[in-house]
Design a protein around this motif. Structure first.
Motif, PDB file in Angstrom:
ATOM      1  N   UNK A   1       0.932  -6.533  -7.969  1.00  0.00           N
ATOM      2  CA  UNK A   1       0.717  -5.402  -7.077  1.00  0.00           C
ATOM      3  C   UNK A   1       0.113  -4.201  -7.784  1.00  0.00           C
ATOM      4  N   UNK A   2      -0.529  -3.351  -7.013  1.00  0.00           N
ATOM      5  CA  UNK A   2      -1.194  -2.169  -7.559  1.00  0.00           C
ATOM      6  C   UNK A   2      -0.195  -1.180  -8.147  1.00  0.00           C
ATOM      7  N   UNK A   3       1.027  -1.123  -7.587  1.00  0.00           N
ATOM      8  CA  UNK A   3       2.016  -0.169  -8.084  1.00  0.00           C
ATOM      9  C   UNK A   3       2.394  -0.468  -9.525  1.00  0.00           C
TER      10      UNK A   3
ATOM     11  N   UNK B   1       0.830  -1.204   0.000  1.00  0.00           N
ATOM     12  CA  UNK B   1       0.000   0.000   0.000  1.00  0.00           C
ATOM     13  C   UNK B   1       0.866   1.256   0.000  1.00  0.00           C
ATOM     14  N   UNK B   2       1.933   1.252   0.814  1.00  0.00           N
ATOM     15  CA  UNK B   2       2.852   2.388   0.857  1.00  0.00           C
ATOM     16  C   UNK B   2       3.597   2.513  -0.462  1.00  0.00           C
ATOM     17  N   UNK B   3       3.913   1.366  -1.069  1.00  0.00           N
ATOM     18  CA  UNK B   3       4.604   1.384  -2.359  1.00  0.00           C
ATOM     19  C   UNK B   3       3.767   2.113  -3.410  1.00  0.00           C
TER      20      UNK B   3
ATOM     21  N   UNK C   1      -0.413   0.443 -11.828  1.00  0.00           N
ATOM     22  CA  UNK C   1      -0.452   1.899 -12.002  1.00  0.00           C
ATOM     23  C   UNK C   1       0.605   2.340 -13.015  1.00  0.00           C
ATOM     24  N   UNK C   2       1.800   1.795 -12.912  1.00  0.00           N
ATOM     25  CA  UNK C   2       2.879   2.180 -13.817  1.00  0.00           C
ATOM     26  C   UNK C   2       2.582   1.753 -15.252  1.00  0.00           C
ATOM     27  N   UNK C   3       1.978   0.586 -15.418  1.00  0.00           N
ATOM     28  CA  UNK C   3       1.570   0.160 -16.765  1.00  0.00           C
ATOM     29  C   UNK C   3       0.535   1.107 -17.341  1.00  0.00           C
ATOM     30  N   UNK C   4      -0.453   1.465 -16.532  1.00  0.00           N
ATOM     31  CA  UNK C   4      -1.549   2.309 -17.005  1.00  0.00           C
ATOM     32  C   UNK C   4      -1.069   3.714 -17.367  1.00  0.00           C
TER      33      UNK C   4
ATOM     34  N   UNK D   1      12.298  -1.065  -6.526  1.00  0.00           N
ATOM     35  CA  UNK D   1      12.485  -2.411  -5.983  1.00  0.00           C
ATOM     36  C   UNK D   1      11.138  -2.818  -5.403  1.00  0.00           C
ATOM     37  N   UNK D   2      10.336  -3.507  -6.178  1.00  0.00           N
ATOM     38  CA  UNK D   2       8.943  -3.709  -5.820  1.00  0.00           C
ATOM     39  C   UNK D   2       8.775  -4.718  -4.689  1.00  0.00           C
ATOM     40  N   UNK D   3       7.912  -4.366  -3.754  1.00  0.00           N
ATOM     41  CA  UNK D   3       7.568  -5.276  -2.664  1.00  0.00           C
ATOM     42  C   UNK D   3       6.373  -6.148  -3.034  1.00  0.00           C
ATOM     43  N   UNK D   4       5.474  -5.578  -3.851  1.00  0.00           N
ATOM     44  CA  UNK D   4       4.211  -6.269  -4.138  1.00  0.00           C
ATOM     45  C   UNK D   4       4.320  -7.264  -5.292  1.00  0.00           C
TER      46      UNK D   4
END
Length: 337
Positions: free
Chosen positions: A129-131, A102-104, A134-137, A122-125
């Protein structure tokens, strides 16, 4: 404060010429550029980076989202990233994800809103993950570092699976048949890859990769201490351990101390992640040394390449780490290099 008009009068050129020199939006003769730069120094003019970003569509900033405070593995990597970014004319904005999905997402969104040209993450999810969604979108140029979670992005990290298997091979070659593993946090790509590497090494050595030999250290020193103590107190305790990262290594060493056990006499140790003082401990730690500085430098270059070629093919780069033999596994000390 000096203005662009002040610089233009001092240099004897038009305001538009000063703007082109500052923003690099049109070719200006070298002699004229030198006049403008000298006028900027003489007047003390400081370019407005916000205004410049509106003209050039670039803020010359890169975002970096990592668990930088709680994971000292990233310290050298962050230093290398910063140095490489500065050498290329970029400013680095760093945000801590605390390895929380969520913080990511919040961190990624905030960096994007601050108009960074690109992002190192450095992805945690992980891929789901939602991050990353979001980056793809949004299409923000992104390079995944350390944790290679999705081929939809450029990414660079370490070949975790085979290098962990090599740790098992080494311990098996020393005569160990019951080799345990203290695993990192679930859901993080590097943790799952290192467990897979442990399994690969056990199988190719003809050993049983029993589930009870893998305990969850959650990438945390305290948790690693607790589960290691429980594992070594149990029936048919392993005679050797593979530890999934350097944070957990501290917990494992504390567990051995609490139990009155010594490495390698009672339990052989081999660990993932080398660190600067690993050879100062007793025993000296046999470790997989990741090329963290190279990962940092190359990740920045990959991101700058992506900025120049937004539609190019995505790249996944896995660098080979080094197995550093020391005494915690039972080997004699090597000469200092």
């Amino acid at each position: 404060m000096a203005t662009m008009a002040d610089v233009a009068r001092r240099a004897g050129v038009s305001v538009s010429t000063v703007s082109h020199v500052i923003n690099k939006t049109r070719f200006v003769k070298e002699e004229t550029r030198d006049q403008v730069h000298a006028a900027m120094r003489d007047t003390g003019y400081i370019p407005n980076t916000i205004a410049r970003s509106l003209v050039t569509s670039s803020t010359k900033t890169l975002g970096l989202a990592v668990s930088a405070v709680t994971n000292f593995h990233f310290a050298d990597m962050v230093s290398s990233i910063d140095a490489t970014a500065r050498a290329a004319g970029y400013t680095l904005l760093i945000a801590d994800t605390h390895d929380d999905p969520a913080e990511e997402l919040r961190v990624v969104q905030n960096l994007h809103q601050r108009r960074v040209d690109g992002l190192l993450l450095a992805t945690a999810a992980g891929a789901r993950g939602a991050a990353l969604r979001y980056l793809k979108d949004t299409g923000l140029p992104t390079v995944l570092i350390d944790r290679c979670a999705s081929a939809a992005f450029d990414q660079i990290g370490t070949a975790n699976v085979e290098s962990t298997a090599r740790l098992v091979d080494h311990l098996a070659d020393l005569g160990h048949t019951r080799i345990g593993m203290v695993a990192g946090r679930r859901g993080i790509r590097t943790s799952s890859e290192r467990v897979r590497g442990w399994q690969r090494g056990m199988r190719r050595q003809g050993l049983d990769p029993a589930k009870e030999l893998v305990v969850p250290g959650h990438s945390h020193a305290y948790m690693a201490e607790q589960v290691t103590e429980k594992l070594l107190r149990g029936k048919d305790a392993p005679t050797a351990l593979v530890v999934g990262n350097n944070h957990m290594t501290l917990g494992v060493l504390r567990a051995l101390s609490r139990l009155g056990l010594k490495a390698p006499q009672d339990v052989a140790l081999s660990v993932f992640d080398d660190f600067e003082w690993a050879d100062l401990l007793q025993p000296q730690l046999t470790a997989i040394a990741q090329p963290v500085e190279e990962i940092g430098a190359r990740s920045v270059r990959m991101l700058i390449d992506r900025l120049a070629d937004p539609d190019g093919a995505k790249r996944t780069v896995l660098l080979e780490p080094t197995l550093v033999h020391r005494t915690s596994c039972g080997c004699p000390a090597e000469p200092v290099r």
